[in-house]
Motif scaffolding. Structure first.
Motif, PDB file in Angstrom:
ATOM      1  N   VAL A 168      -8.240  -2.165 -10.415  1.00 12.67           N
ATOM      2  CA  VAL A 168      -6.989  -2.575  -9.772  1.00 12.67           C
ATOM      3  C   VAL A 168      -6.807  -4.085  -9.882  1.00 12.67           C
ATOM      4  O   VAL A 168      -5.719  -4.583 -10.188  1.00 12.67           O
ATOM      5  CB  VAL A 168      -6.963  -2.136  -8.287  1.00 12.67           C
ATOM      6  N   ARG A 202      -0.744   3.524  -8.422  1.00 14.75           N
ATOM      7  CA  ARG A 202      -1.825   2.606  -8.045  1.00 14.75           C
ATOM      8  C   ARG A 202      -3.136   3.368  -7.856  1.00 14.75           C
ATOM      9  O   ARG A 202      -4.198   2.913  -8.286  1.00 14.75           O
ATOM     10  CB  ARG A 202      -1.478   1.874  -6.750  1.00 14.75           C
ATOM     11  N   ALA A 214      -1.021  -4.093  -4.516  1.00 17.15           N
ATOM     12  CA  ALA A 214      -0.592  -3.999  -5.921  1.00 17.15           C
ATOM     13  C   ALA A 214       0.929  -3.869  -5.989  1.00 17.15           C
ATOM     14  O   ALA A 214       1.540  -3.170  -5.185  1.00 17.15           O
ATOM     15  CB  ALA A 214      -1.269  -2.807  -6.595  1.00 17.15           C
ATOM     16  N   ASN A 253      -3.800  -6.075 -12.167  1.00 17.89           N
ATOM     17  CA  ASN A 253      -2.868  -7.038 -11.580  1.00 17.89           C
ATOM     18  C   ASN A 253      -3.101  -8.475 -12.053  1.00 17.89           C
ATOM     19  O   ASN A 253      -2.521  -9.407 -11.499  1.00 17.89           O
ATOM     20  CB  ASN A 253      -2.946  -6.963 -10.053  1.00 17.89           C
ATOM     21  N   ALA A 281      -4.106 -11.387  -6.675  1.00 22.65           N
ATOM     22  CA  ALA A 281      -4.756 -10.299  -7.398  1.00 22.65           C
ATOM     23  C   ALA A 281      -6.267 -10.288  -7.162  1.00 22.65           C
ATOM     24  O   ALA A 281      -6.896  -9.223  -7.116  1.00 22.65           O
ATOM     25  CB  ALA A 281      -4.460 -10.417  -8.891  1.00 22.65           C
TER      26      ALA A 281
END
Length: 423
Positions: A294, A55, A47, A298, A6
């Motif tokens: 993002v 996403r 992702a 995650n 991530a």
């Protein structure tokens, strides 16, 4: 492992920007916008658990968040004000005013004060360096003083304003990411850096005794200093920074048109060019916001906080971890604004977890990023200063007394829990 994956988009960004720049030997060969673009594409691609449109929606949520939008508005207004004031001649007038009121033996101290005042008024270290380094180099030649020393004085004063100014990119980003008012952050920041500024000013007074100069200072047009004074005073008094900048833009038009210095459409054109000059920073801010959203979605931010704070036991450790993170990222990006953008969200969560005052957290982010930026020979400030003074960037570093003093004061503020009210 999931946490590392991530976080990997940030590693991709660092690799693309830092590693590639080191390989080619030029930190401006790889546009930072391109590095953010590829890192953002990679972040969306890796992702999991969501469709591609979802996403992209996450990325857009971060890029268009309320905090980012607020920063963009301030960037737009700051760019419009800075360029309209510059083209009107306010920078030259401010330089002349700052230098004209001080006696020759105060040349070193006067140059430092001029750089401090100009940088806090215009909110940019690079702009201050461009305005003052040619004058400093000329004074060095006239008096036989070290050109590297004179240049370093300007660079130090330039970072004073970059750190404190209400219209500085770093101030805007630091306060936005930590959720505090600029005037509050200014007060805390001043407690930390003013002892360093006063000590260095006294040192320059002692060093400059006996120096005389025949350098000619241009005639002072004090009315052209009014826009800068208006923005600074109203912002210090607590007026919303966007309102203060709008007032400054209006004053450049009123003063310029009424004195015949500029025409209405010339003023509009200078405002427009100022807005466009902020386009790269606007793009970087949006992509950084989207990228970090993002990463956060995650689990990367939570993973980073857990690792960074695994040995942290209290506020002092939390503040040290925030300082270390922003300094390290600044070394990698050679851009103090981008460094604060990158770690600001993580710093906010660390601060909330350990009870760090958000005003002091913003000050730590700004102060340590500016301190580190001041010593980077591949940073824009030293490269610009060295080019204007026709010397090597590394020749300036030993004379950067103010950034050295600020770094020590900022570290002491963490270790000694100073200022007490905010610690």
């Amino acid at each position: 492992m999931k946490g590392l994956i991530a976080l990997s988009p940030l590693a991709v960004f660092v690799a693309l920007y830092l590693v590639t720049s080191l390989v080619v030997g030029d930190f401006y060969k790889v546009p930072i916008t391109v590095a953010f673009l590829f890192a953002s594409i990679y972040a969306i691609a890796i992702a999991r658990g969501q469709s591609l449109p979802e996403r992209i929606k996450v990325f857009g949520r971060g890029a268009g968040s309320e905090g980012v939008m607020m920063m963009l508005w301030i960037f737009i207004l700051a760019g419009a004000f800075a360029n309209s004031a510059k083209e009107l001649g306010c920078i030259d007038a401010t330089v002349a005013a700052a230098l004209a009121i001080l006696p020759p033996e105060w040349m070193l101290a006067g140059l430092f004060l001029a750089a401090c005042f100009i940088s806090i008024a215009i909110g940019t270290s690079v702009g201050t360096i461009v305005a003052l380094v040619p004058i400093a180099a000329g004074m060095a030649t006239t008096t036989g003083t070290s050109t590297a020393l004179m240049t370093a004085i300007v660079v130090g004063g330039a970072f004073f304003g970059d750190n404190l100014s209400f219209i500085s990119d770093t101030t805007v980003v630091a306060t936005s990411t930590q959720g505090c008012r600029m005037s509050d952050k200014f007060r805390v920041n001043a407690f930390i850096v003013m002892p360093a500024a006063i000590a260095i000013l006294i040192a320059y007074v002692v060093m400059g005794s006996g120096i005389s100069t025949s350098a000619q200072v241009p005639a002072v047009r004090f009315w052209l200093v009014i826009p800068y004074l208006a923005v600074f005073i109203t912002a210090v008094c607590g007026l919303n920074v966007m309102a203060a900048l709008t007032l400054g833009i209006a004053l450049t038009g009123i003063i310029g048109i009424s004195t015949g210095t500029t025409e209405f459409f010339e003023w509009l054109n200078s405002v427009g060019k100022g807005i466009l000059s902020m386009s790269e920073l606007i793009i970087i801010s949006m992509m950084a916001g989207g990228l970090l959203e993002v990463v956060k979605e995650n689990g990367g931010i939570d993973f980073a906080i857990k690792k960074v704070t695994s040995r942290v036991k209290g506020k002092r450790g939390a503040e040290l971890s925030i300082a270390a993170m922003v300094a390290m990222v600044d070394v990698c990006t050679a851009n103090n604004t981008v460094a604060i953008l990158t770690v600001g969200g993580i710093a906010k969560q660390i601060g909330d977890r350990f009870g760090v005052d958000k005003r002091k957290a913003a000050s730590i982010l700004d102060t340590f990023s500016c301190t580190m930026q001041g010593f980077l020979p591949y940073g824009a400030q030293l490269l610009m200063a060295a080019g204007l003074a026709s010397i090597s960037p590394t020749a300036i570093i030993p004379y950067l007394y103010y950034p050295m003093a600020v770094g020590l004061c900022a570290l002491a503020a963490i270790l000694l829990r100073y200022p007490r009210r905010y610690s």
